[in-house]
Design a protein around this motif. Structure first.
Motif, PDB file in Angstrom:
ATOM      1  N   SER A  20       6.271  38.923  53.642  1.00 43.95           N
ATOM      2  CA  SER A  20       7.382  39.784  54.503  1.00 43.95           C
ATOM      3  C   SER A  20       7.578  40.867  53.472  1.00 43.95           C
ATOM      4  CB  SER A  20       8.651  38.713  54.638  1.00 43.95           C
ATOM      5  OG  SER A  20       9.653  39.724  55.033  1.00 43.95           O
ATOM      6  N   GLU A  21       7.687  42.199  54.114  1.00 47.01           N
ATOM      7  CA  GLU A  21       7.808  43.226  53.318  1.00 47.01           C
ATOM      8  C   GLU A  21       9.319  43.213  52.724  1.00 47.01           C
ATOM      9  OE1 GLU A  21       6.987  46.536  55.852  1.00 47.01           O
ATOM     10  OE2 GLU A  21       4.853  46.068  55.965  1.00 47.01           O
ATOM     11  N   GLY A  22      10.232  42.643  53.283  1.00 50.80           N
ATOM     12  CA  GLY A  22      11.592  42.379  52.570  1.00 50.80           C
ATOM     13  C   GLY A  22      11.629  41.704  51.628  1.00 50.80           C
ATOM     14  N   ASP A  23      10.811  41.075  50.995  1.00 45.56           N
ATOM     15  CA  ASP A  23      11.062  40.157  49.972  1.00 45.56           C
ATOM     16  C   ASP A  23      10.809  41.114  48.572  1.00 45.56           C
ATOM     17  OD1 ASP A  23      11.473  37.780  51.491  1.00 45.56           O
ATOM     18  OD2 ASP A  23       9.375  37.155  51.554  1.00 45.56           O
ATOM     19  N   ASP A  24      11.529  40.342  47.622  1.00 48.04           N
ATOM     20  CA  ASP A  24      11.377  41.016  46.432  1.00 48.04           C
ATOM     21  C   ASP A  24      11.176  39.635  45.312  1.00 48.04           C
ATOM     22  OD1 ASP A  24      11.744  42.187  43.935  1.00 48.04           O
ATOM     23  OD2 ASP A  24      13.560  43.032  44.116  1.00 48.04           O
ATOM     24  N   PHE A  25      10.093  39.340  44.983  1.00 47.65           N
ATOM     25  CA  PHE A  25       9.603  38.784  43.928  1.00 47.65           C
ATOM     26  C   PHE A  25       9.516  38.885  42.449  1.00 47.65           C
ATOM     27  CE2 PHE A  25       7.910  36.806  47.797  1.00 47.65           C
ATOM     28  CZ  PHE A  25       8.396  35.315  47.612  1.00 47.65           C
ATOM     29  N   ASP A  26      10.336  38.316  41.572  1.00 43.52           N
ATOM     30  CA  ASP A  26      10.482  38.414  40.282  1.00 43.52           C
ATOM     31  C   ASP A  26       9.801  37.215  39.546  1.00 43.52           C
ATOM     32  OD1 ASP A  26      11.875  40.991  40.550  1.00 43.52           O
ATOM     33  OD2 ASP A  26      13.676  40.005  40.307  1.00 43.52           O
ATOM     34  N   TRP A  27       9.291  37.398  38.460  1.00 39.53           N
ATOM     35  CA  TRP A  27       8.741  36.336  37.723  1.00 39.53           C
ATOM     36  C   TRP A  27       8.783  36.370  36.140  1.00 39.53           C
ATOM     37  CZ3 TRP A  27       4.681  37.505  34.498  1.00 39.53           C
ATOM     38  CH2 TRP A  27       4.310  38.728  34.621  1.00 39.53           C
ATOM     39  N   MET A  28       8.685  35.260  35.733  1.00 38.50           N
ATOM     40  CA  MET A  28       8.748  34.958  33.999  1.00 38.50           C
ATOM     41  C   MET A  28       7.541  33.980  33.733  1.00 38.50           C
ATOM     42  SD  MET A  28      12.525  35.332  32.758  1.00 38.50           S
ATOM     43  CE  MET A  28      13.212  33.732  33.717  1.00 38.50           C
ATOM     44  N   ILE A  29       6.932  34.116  32.880  1.00 38.98           N
ATOM     45  CA  ILE A  29       6.046  32.924  32.522  1.00 38.98           C
ATOM     46  C   ILE A  29       6.566  32.609  30.769  1.00 38.98           C
ATOM     47  CG2 ILE A  29       3.583  32.454  31.672  1.00 38.98           C
ATOM     48  CD1 ILE A  29       2.759  34.717  33.343  1.00 38.98           C
ATOM     49  N   TYR A  30       6.509  31.349  30.519  1.00 36.86           N
ATOM     50  CA  TYR A  30       6.792  30.798  29.278  1.00 36.86           C
ATOM     51  C   TYR A  30       5.784  29.785  28.965  1.00 36.86           C
ATOM     52  CZ  TYR A  30      11.678  31.954  30.309  1.00 36.86           C
ATOM     53  OH  TYR A  30      12.894  32.689  30.050  1.00 36.86           O
ATOM     54  N   LYS A  31       5.274  29.714  27.596  1.00 38.18           N
ATOM     55  CA  LYS A  31       4.554  28.656  26.969  1.00 38.18           C
ATOM     56  C   LYS A  31       5.155  27.479  27.058  1.00 38.18           C
ATOM     57  CE  LYS A  31       1.218  27.712  23.540  1.00 38.18           C
ATOM     58  NZ  LYS A  31       0.528  28.109  22.303  1.00 38.18           N
ATOM     59  N   TYR A  32       4.770  26.600  27.813  1.00 33.74           N
ATOM     60  CA  TYR A  32       5.325  25.186  28.004  1.00 33.74           C
ATOM     61  C   TYR A  32       5.224  24.230  26.862  1.00 33.74           C
ATOM     62  CZ  TYR A  32       6.946  20.647  29.629  1.00 33.74           C
ATOM     63  OH  TYR A  32       7.492  19.330  29.681  1.00 33.74           O
ATOM     64  N   SER A  33       6.511  23.660  26.360  1.00 36.24           N
ATOM     65  CA  SER A  33       6.556  22.754  25.439  1.00 36.24           C
ATOM     66  C   SER A  33       7.829  21.683  25.764  1.00 36.24           C
ATOM     67  CB  SER A  33       6.877  23.237  24.155  1.00 36.24           C
ATOM     68  OG  SER A  33       8.280  23.544  23.842  1.00 36.24           O
ATOM     69  N   HIS A  34       7.894  20.377  25.091  1.00 38.15           N
ATOM     70  CA  HIS A  34       8.765  19.689  25.464  1.00 38.15           C
ATOM     71  C   HIS A  34      10.267  20.222  25.280  1.00 38.15           C
ATOM     72  CE1 HIS A  34       8.665  19.041  21.252  1.00 38.15           C
ATOM     73  NE2 HIS A  34       9.653  18.462  21.338  1.00 38.15           N
ATOM     74  N   ARG A  35      10.324  21.199  24.416  1.00 35.05           N
ATOM     75  CA  ARG A  35      11.629  21.803  24.080  1.00 35.05           C
ATOM     76  C   ARG A  35      12.104  22.902  25.016  1.00 35.05           C
ATOM     77  NH1 ARG A  35      14.312  21.248  19.784  1.00 35.05           N
ATOM     78  NH2 ARG A  35      15.327  23.453  20.247  1.00 35.05           N
TER      79      ARG A  35
END
Length: 406
Positions: A96-111
């Motif tokens: 949908s043209e009305g959507d605005d997706f932001d994102w972040m990436i983390y390196k996964y760990s148990h903490r």
């Protein structure tokens, strides 16, 4: 994988030749219920995330760093295990043209969960820029970009690709700042960083005419299904292909009008040879799919099998006049009850059938059979050779023949 043991993974409900189609449940808005995704498989989500799960992991905080969400609104978490060294890119495409997706990436760990709660977790990539209509609101990591982050407001829609290592696990959090979105696609590519130091040579021949075929040859990494190289044989059927050394790989030969063939090999020197004899698309001929792998003593198809499953789907769509028999085979373990092996091989054939049906292949075209270990290809005690007995075979059945019998 031990670091994923505490994560509740949502299982994919469908699989296609380009990837998987899924619906996002509200629970996937929490890291503890992340959706498992893999590189080089495209995912289409029929809906946009609604809300933030049961926990707002990023509550409103205007003083948070500019490259981190100020407030979590409509989120979904992904976990991506990395099975090979390489360079990762990805793209989110809103429906949908009305959507605005932001994102972040983390390196996964148990903490990670605790560090996020303390506001001390730092993403390794993020993009929180305003959507750009000139690229239809797409965002992600793309070659040619050098910025690690993109902060709120007008800016770059894409961030710098990420070099990853085998054994890493990445945690993606994706947020649509608007409610009632129209879904999105998530496409990722883990490009090859495996050195190609050996030369594979060979010839492609027609099994029926004994003439050479100018077919395509593809090399894939056996553990990930990642394509490493490809070439086309010349008019004499001769090909030369660069491949890795001392690494299990799959070599695939394809030519129009013929059934594709695969070989599992491991080149132990600077040069090796593999020849292919392809069978034409004729009722009664078979394809032996060595690269459809299952969990031990189970009928769960492993992710590195997806390329061969994809090729089978494409083949069936290209030849709609043919039905197929899916035949499962196991090894002939003398210490295992034969009835168990027969049932296991049948269940594995049925698992392939289910994948095909989920991707638009009519069930009426598919039948299943389990042979257990009754028809081994080899009696060799060498493990590498004996593994060839663990296979799926596809036998072609012409539709008109089936109708005439009835």
């Amino acid at each position: 994988m031990r670091i994923l043991s505490a994560i509740v993974v949502l299982v994919a409900t469908a699989f296609s030749c380009t990837g998987q189609t899924l619906k996002i449940n509200k629970s996937a808005g929490d890291l503890d219920h992340a959706i498992l995704v893999r590189p080089n498989i495209n995912y289409s989500f029929t809906n946009s995330p609604q809300g933030y799960g049961s926990i707002q992991e990023f509550p409103k905080n205007p003083y948070r760093a500019s490259f981190v969400f100020k407030e979590e609104k409509n989120t979904v978490w992904f976990l991506m295990p990395i099975a090979a060294n390489g360079c990762l890119t990805f793209e989110i495409s809103p429906k949908s043209e009305g959507d605005d997706f932001d994102w972040m990436i983390y390196k996964y760990s148990h903490r990670l969960k605790k560090d996020i709660a303390k506001d001390i977790a730092r993403p390794i990539r993020s993009n929180i820029s305003r959507p750009d209509a000139t690229v239809s609101g797409r965002t992600g990591m793309r070659e040619g970009y050098q910025n690690l982050y993109a902060v709120p407001g007008p800016g770059r829609s894409f961030s710098k690709p990420l070099d990853v290592k085998k054994g890493d696990t990445l945690a993606f959090v994706i947020d649509n700042i608007y409610h009632n979105g129209g879904g999105f696609t998530f496409k990722s590519t883990l490009s090859n960083r495996i050195p190609l130091l050996a030369t594979l040579k060979g010839k492609i021949i027609s099994n029926s005419t004994k003439k050479p075929l100018a077919g395509k040859i593809i090399c894939e990494d056996d553990s990930t299904g990642m394509q490493l190289s490809e070439t086309v044989a010349n008019s004499s059927g001769i090909y030369t292909l660069l491949v890795p050394v001392n690494r299990p790989i799959n070599i695939i030969a394809k030519h129009s009008g013929y059934i594709f063939a695969t070989e599992d090999i491991e080149v132990e020197q600077k040069a090796d040879t593999v020849n292919f004899n392809l069978d034409p698309v004729i009722a009664g001929n078979k394809a032996i799919l060595f690269n459809i792998h299952f969990e031990p003593n189970n009928d769960i198809i492993l992710p590195n099998s997806f390329p061969d499953v994809n090729r089978l789907i494409e083949f069936l769509k290209a030849y709609p006049e043919y039905d197929i028999k899916i035949i499962g085979h196991t090894n002939n373990n003398p210490f295992t009850e034969q009835g168990y092996l027969q049932r296991l091989s049948f269940y594995r054939a049925t698992a392939v059938k289910k994948r095909l049906i989920a991707n638009g292949i009519q069930e009426v075209r598919l039948s299943c059979m389990g042979k257990g270990g009754k028809q081994p290809l080899t009696t060799s005690k060498v493990q590498k050779e004996a593994m060839k007995n663990l296979r799926v075979e596809i036998e072609l059945v012409l539709r008109e023949e089936e109708i005439s019998v009835k």
